[in-house]
Write an enzyme that holds these catalytic residues in place. Sequence first.
Site, short mmCIF file in Angstrom:
data_model
loop_
_atom_site.label_atom_id
_atom_site.label_comp_id
_atom_site.label_asym_id
_atom_site.label_seq_id
_atom_site.Cartn_x
_atom_site.Cartn_y
_atom_site.Cartn_z
N CYS A 82 10.76 -3.64 4.38
CA CYS A 82 11.85 -4.55 4.72
C CYS A 82 12.79 -3.88 5.73
O CYS A 82 12.35 -3.55 6.83
CB CYS A 82 12.57 -5.03 3.46
N HIS A 191 8.13 -7.68 1.12
CA HIS A 191 8.26 -6.78 -0.03
C HIS A 191 6.94 -6.74 -0.80
O HIS A 191 6.68 -7.64 -1.62
CB HIS A 191 9.37 -7.24 -0.97
N GLU A 193 6.28 -4.87 -3.23
CA GLU A 193 6.60 -4.66 -4.64
C GLU A 193 7.00 -5.96 -5.35
O GLU A 193 7.08 -6.01 -6.57
CB GLU A 193 7.70 -3.61 -4.79
#
Length: 210
Positions: A82, A191, A193
């Site tokens: 990001c 992202h 994650e």
Amino acid sequence: MSKNVVVLDYGSGNLRSAERALARAGADVTVTSDFDAALSCDGLVVPGVGAFEACMSGLKGVRGEQLIGRRLSGGRPVLGICVGMQILFARGVEHGVETEGCGEWPGTVGRLDAPVLPHMGWNTVKAPAGSVLFAGLDPATRFYFVHSYGVREWELQAGDGFSDPLVTWAEHGVPFVAAVENGPLMATQFHPEKSGDAGAALLRNWLGTL
């Protein structure tokens, strides 16, 4: 044997979610701002959320820009996520304020030209042939984005003896850089994650390069 990965703690980023996602992908993860630990690990992850200027200020506070440069000069892998990707570029412009980035790649991070901002949600990406990060993933796979700024033009020209970086694109109003694979330096605007199974597969692919 699991790889030793450091998630750099410089006051910005989804540290715990990144830590958990990397651990699930099979890494031995430490969250720290310790320079030596981050320099010597198998892989360094630089997350980032919020404003470009604030992230650069926090990064410099832990000598993060020096750390990234030192690792890359030795061919040691770094993954930006990001705003952790955005700060790898030469500069960021937000609200008329220009901030110098790490300068690993030329280019400017600016506001996206889109009817709705922030760009928040799931989006497909267009990965180039030969991509390692997206290997094995269906082209229709979606990743989770949260951002209002991005890189709309890729400015790096390959020089003699250097291969072109692999640049992945996405679109929200306008095309923007969604990921870059440049030898030991890789980064995603989205992202991983927060991207479920697709993000986990991408992180496993990255860990496989360490």
